[in-house]
Scaffold this motif. Structure first.
Motif, PDB file in Angstrom:
ATOM      1  N   VAL A 182      -8.916  -1.393  -6.833  1.00  0.00           N
ATOM      2  CA  VAL A 182      -8.923  -1.720  -5.411  1.00  0.00           C
ATOM      3  C   VAL A 182      -7.921  -2.827  -5.097  1.00  0.00           C
ATOM      4  N   LEU A 183      -7.897  -3.864  -5.947  1.00  0.00           N
ATOM      5  CA  LEU A 183      -6.985  -4.978  -5.718  1.00  0.00           C
ATOM      6  C   LEU A 183      -5.534  -4.567  -5.949  1.00  0.00           C
ATOM      7  N   GLY A 184      -5.308  -3.639  -6.890  1.00  0.00           N
ATOM      8  CA  GLY A 184      -3.946  -3.149  -7.123  1.00  0.00           C
ATOM      9  C   GLY A 184      -3.310  -2.563  -5.871  1.00  0.00           C
ATOM     10  N   PRO A 185      -3.970  -1.611  -5.200  1.00  0.00           N
ATOM     11  CA  PRO A 185      -3.419  -1.106  -3.942  1.00  0.00           C
ATOM     12  C   PRO A 185      -3.301  -2.180  -2.865  1.00  0.00           C
ATOM     13  N   ALA A 186      -4.211  -3.171  -2.875  1.00  0.00           N
ATOM     14  CA  ALA A 186      -4.097  -4.255  -1.896  1.00  0.00           C
ATOM     15  C   ALA A 186      -2.807  -5.041  -2.125  1.00  0.00           C
ATOM     16  N   VAL A 187      -2.512  -5.345  -3.391  1.00  0.00           N
ATOM     17  CA  VAL A 187      -1.256  -6.036  -3.726  1.00  0.00           C
ATOM     18  C   VAL A 187      -0.059  -5.179  -3.337  1.00  0.00           C
ATOM     19  N   GLY A 188      -0.130  -3.875  -3.683  1.00  0.00           N
ATOM     20  CA  GLY A 188       0.960  -2.975  -3.312  1.00  0.00           C
ATOM     21  C   GLY A 188       1.142  -2.877  -1.812  1.00  0.00           C
ATOM     22  N   GLY A 189       0.031  -2.854  -1.086  1.00  0.00           N
ATOM     23  CA  GLY A 189       0.127  -2.747   0.374  1.00  0.00           C
ATOM     24  C   GLY A 189       0.706  -3.982   1.030  1.00  0.00           C
ATOM     25  N   PHE A 190       0.316  -5.157   0.561  1.00  0.00           N
ATOM     26  CA  PHE A 190       0.789  -6.397   1.183  1.00  0.00           C
ATOM     27  C   PHE A 190       2.233  -6.732   0.812  1.00  0.00           C
ATOM     28  N   LEU A 191       2.636  -6.420  -0.430  1.00  0.00           N
ATOM     29  CA  LEU A 191       3.904  -6.935  -0.942  1.00  0.00           C
ATOM     30  C   LEU A 191       5.021  -5.907  -1.012  1.00  0.00           C
ATOM     31  N   ALA A 192       4.728  -4.625  -0.818  1.00  0.00           N
ATOM     32  CA  ALA A 192       5.809  -3.626  -0.797  1.00  0.00           C
ATOM     33  C   ALA A 192       6.656  -3.813   0.448  1.00  0.00           C
ATOM     34  N   GLN A 193       7.947  -3.487   0.310  1.00  0.00           N
ATOM     35  CA  GLN A 193       8.913  -3.613   1.414  1.00  0.00           C
ATOM     36  C   GLN A 193       8.894  -5.017   2.027  1.00  0.00           C
ATOM     37  N   PRO A 194       9.027  -6.062   1.215  1.00  0.00           N
ATOM     38  CA  PRO A 194       8.911  -7.431   1.739  1.00  0.00           C
ATOM     39  C   PRO A 194      10.014  -7.806   2.728  1.00  0.00           C
ATOM     40  N   ALA A 195      11.196  -7.198   2.573  1.00  0.00           N
ATOM     41  CA  ALA A 195      12.285  -7.533   3.495  1.00  0.00           C
ATOM     42  C   ALA A 195      11.977  -7.069   4.910  1.00  0.00           C
ATOM     43  N   GLU A 196      11.195  -6.003   5.056  1.00  0.00           N
ATOM     44  CA  GLU A 196      10.802  -5.535   6.379  1.00  0.00           C
ATOM     45  C   GLU A 196       9.634  -6.348   6.938  1.00  0.00           C
ATOM     46  N   LYS A 197       8.681  -6.714   6.062  1.00  0.00           N
ATOM     47  CA  LYS A 197       7.481  -7.417   6.526  1.00  0.00           C
ATOM     48  C   LYS A 197       7.705  -8.915   6.688  1.00  0.00           C
ATOM     49  N   TYR A 198       8.492  -9.496   5.784  1.00  0.00           N
ATOM     50  CA  TYR A 198       8.693 -10.950   5.789  1.00  0.00           C
ATOM     51  C   TYR A 198      10.192 -11.258   5.778  1.00  0.00           C
ATOM     52  N   PRO A 199      10.907 -10.887   6.853  1.00  0.00           N
ATOM     53  CA  PRO A 199      12.378 -11.079   6.864  1.00  0.00           C
ATOM     54  C   PRO A 199      12.788 -12.544   6.816  1.00  0.00           C
ATOM     55  N   GLN A 200      11.892 -13.449   7.213  1.00  0.00           N
ATOM     56  CA  GLN A 200      12.224 -14.869   7.159  1.00  0.00           C
ATOM     57  C   GLN A 200      12.237 -15.400   5.728  1.00  0.00           C
ATOM     58  N   ILE A 201      11.622 -14.659   4.799  1.00  0.00           N
ATOM     59  CA  ILE A 201      11.581 -15.077   3.390  1.00  0.00           C
ATOM     60  C   ILE A 201      12.527 -14.242   2.530  1.00  0.00           C
ATOM     61  N   PHE A 202      12.549 -12.922   2.761  1.00  0.00           N
ATOM     62  CA  PHE A 202      13.349 -12.006   1.946  1.00  0.00           C
ATOM     63  C   PHE A 202      14.387 -11.317   2.829  1.00  0.00           C
ATOM     64  N   SER A 203      15.634 -11.405   2.427  1.00  0.00           N
ATOM     65  CA  SER A 203      16.702 -10.743   3.177  1.00  0.00           C
ATOM     66  C   SER A 203      16.939  -9.341   2.624  1.00  0.00           C
ATOM     67  N   GLU A 204      17.630  -8.513   3.387  1.00  0.00           N
ATOM     68  CA  GLU A 204      17.932  -7.150   2.953  1.00  0.00           C
ATOM     69  C   GLU A 204      18.860  -7.133   1.742  1.00  0.00           C
ATOM     70  N   GLU A 205      19.669  -8.192   1.579  1.00  0.00           N
ATOM     71  CA  GLU A 205      20.616  -8.240   0.461  1.00  0.00           C
ATOM     72  C   GLU A 205      20.004  -8.829  -0.808  1.00  0.00           C
ATOM     73  N   SER A 206      18.807  -9.352  -0.718  1.00  0.00           N
ATOM     74  CA  SER A 206      18.179  -9.963  -1.882  1.00  0.00           C
ATOM     75  C   SER A 206      17.693  -8.893  -2.857  1.00  0.00           C
ATOM     76  N   LEU A 207      17.247  -9.333  -4.031  1.00  0.00           N
ATOM     77  CA  LEU A 207      16.750  -8.396  -5.045  1.00  0.00           C
ATOM     78  C   LEU A 207      15.604  -7.558  -4.505  1.00  0.00           C
ATOM     79  N   PHE A 208      14.691  -8.193  -3.772  1.00  0.00           N
ATOM     80  CA  PHE A 208      13.533  -7.477  -3.256  1.00  0.00           C
ATOM     81  C   PHE A 208      13.869  -6.672  -2.004  1.00  0.00           C
ATOM     82  N   GLY A 209      15.016  -6.952  -1.417  1.00  0.00           N
ATOM     83  CA  GLY A 209      15.492  -6.107  -0.329  1.00  0.00           C
ATOM     84  C   GLY A 209      16.115  -4.828  -0.867  1.00  0.00           C
ATOM     85  N   ARG A 210      16.834  -4.935  -1.989  1.00  0.00           N
ATOM     86  CA  ARG A 210      17.456  -3.761  -2.603  1.00  0.00           C
ATOM     87  C   ARG A 210      16.444  -2.906  -3.368  1.00  0.00           C
TER      88      ARG A 210
END
Length: 492
Positions: A182-210
């Motif tokens: 249950v917690l695994g999907p919660a982590v996946g749901g909150f943290l996947a696509q971080p550049a779209e959800k948290y653009p102030q922290i992760f940019s599209e050019e960053s590792l997590f944006g790519r």
């Protein structure tokens, strides 16, 4: 006669501990310490959690990952490819679980557990770096093949506890496993696509944006790395000395037969009804029947896990909830908390009152009307939808883990320690095969049902949950005699 009885009792109660045998040290600890082994159960909890987190963490973002791979020709076909990626892990585990169980019986539980956690660290990270469909499938397959943790951990939990606490040990296993799923999907749901959800922290050019799906995988891998370090302090439970344990068991049985007089032979025959360690595990019907029932319920649970995430993110026009990955993460986080509370404080009391088989039956009966309500919950919106979907998700996962825990107990009580790793390996292989069918079948079923929006009978999601209920009903019927037999005695 009294003197003979006293001699036999003293001989039976005399235990020889070998200084360099880790299993003897654990047995001596259990004899000297009568309380709950909290430290060892904590080890069990975190190791199982590390193994469980990667299994279903991908489901909230798998729909979007497949879409980004551009392998599906139509939106309705995404479920097919998602099912293949979801099944790859379980298919790999089905092929190797018996082998890992045999290795654990031969060389110890600890080496298998340590190797499995390191496997999670490497291959789960590589999955997050996947750039195409086949890389995702292959990394998941290898992760399932090389991570043989759960079977040995189930044997470990039953060996680390005194007999009166074995139900608690199995409950810790299933609780940690359920929370991980249950917690695994919660982590996946909150943290996947971080550049779209948290653009102030992760940019599209960053590792997590790519690599938009790397962050949740990396976080789980870091946790697994910490657990692998912790494994250095994990005590071994396997006996490693030359004394023949089977001779000890035979002598104990003979002593009991002499003490009990004419009824002793009858008791020995009764115990021989369930196969001793020299006989094939495949002929141990109490073990095999519980494994078969376990596989049916696990097929249902894995198909449900795949379908729930696909159903929740699918558009309203297809009968879904139009949820984002973050919305699914919130639901599953609440589910994990509810599951933890139930398993730690309610389940031990419930199983003490009703027994493991009856708890499994009650859970299966309640699950059927619960799943039937899902398509109607999708008609709601706002606060009422949020409350009902959270309550339904908590209840569904509580019932699933309760069923699993009861069947864990039956499987480990049906064998002796010498075969416990192999028995759990057989259970894991059979269960993994059924779970491999679950996501592939669930994804295909979901894609097919989405095309049935205008039919008269069981349109769309109604058909999906109806078929899930058929599987649950089959599992329920199999919990009754003469199919499922509980072992007459507990194997220590």
């Amino acid at each position: 006669m009294a003197e003979i009885r006293e001699v036999l009792l003293n001989d039976k109660n005399r235990v020889d501990y070998y200084e360099n045998c880790p299993g003897c040290k654990i047995d001596q600890m259990k004899e000297d310490t009568h309380g709950i082994p909290f430290k060892h159960l904590f080890f069990v909890f975190v190791v199982v959690l590390a193994a469980a987190l990667p299994i279903s963490s991908l489901f909230p973002f798998l729909y979007f990952m497949i879409r980004d791979f551009h392998v599906a020709q139509r939106e309705e076909d995404i479920g097919y490819y998602a099912g293949y990626v979801g099944s790859a892990f379980m298919f790999g585990r089905a092929l190797t679980s018996v082998l890992w169980g045999m290795i654990a019986d031969r060389y110890g539980r600890k080496p298998v557990i340590f190797f499995g956690t390191i496997t999670v660290v490497i291959l789960n990270t590589l999955f997050g770096l996947s750039t195409n469909f086949w890389m995702a499938v292959s990394t998941r397959f290898l992760l399932g093949s090389l991570c043989g943790i759960l079977g040995p951990m189930r044997a470990y939990a039953s060996e680390i506890c005194r007999k009166e606490y074995q139900a608690l040990g199995m409950s810790i296993i299933s609780t940690s496993w359920g929370i991980g799923l249950v917690l695994g999907p919660a982590v996946g749901g909150f943290l996947a696509q971080p550049a779209e959800k948290y653009p102030q922290i992760f940019s599209e050019e960053s590792l997590f944006g790519r690599f938009p799906y790397l962050l949740p995988c990396l976080l789980i891998s870091i946790f697994a790395l910490g657990v692998s370090i912790l494994c250095f302090w994990l005590p071994e439970t396997l006996h490693m000395h030359t004394k023949d344990n089977e001779e000890l068991e035979d002598s104990n049985d003979a002593g009991e037969a002499t003490i009990n007089g004419p009824d002793g032979k009858q008791n020995m025959k009764k115990s021989e009804k369930y196969p001793p360690s020299q006989q094939s595990l495949l002929k141990n019907w109490p073990l095999m029947s519980s494994i078969i029932v376990y596989c049916v319920f696990q097929l249902h649970d894995m198909a449900y896990t795949e379908i729930f995430s696909l159903w929740a993110v699918s558009p309203r026009k297809y009968g879904g909830l139009s949820y984002s990955t973050a919305d699914i993460g919130e639901v599953l986080a609440m589910t994990g908390f509810g599951l933890l509370v139930f398993q730690l404080f309610v389940y031990p009391l419930v199983v003490r009152i009703f027994g493991p088989i009856m708890v499994s039956r009650i859970g299966a009966v309640i699950t059927i009307p619960l799943l039937s309500s899902y398509p109607f919950i999708a008609m709601l919106s706002g606060l009422s939808l949020t409350i009902l979907i959270n309550c339904a998700s908590i209840m569904k996962n509580v019932l699933s883990v309760s069923i699993t825990t009861g069947l864990f107990l039956l499987q480990n009580r049906a064998v002796t320690q010498k075969q416990r790793g192999a028995a759990n390996g057989i259970s894991m292989s059979a269960m993994s095969l059924s779970k491999a069918i679950g996501p592939a079948g669930g994804g295909s079923l979901f894609s097919w049902a989405q095309k049935r929006q205008n039919v008269f009978f069981l349109q769309g999601s109604h058909m999906v949950f109806f078929i899930l209920n058929i599987i649950e009903l089959i599992g329920l019927l199999m919990t009754f005699k003469p199919f499922l037999l509980e072992p007459a005695t507990d194997s220590s």
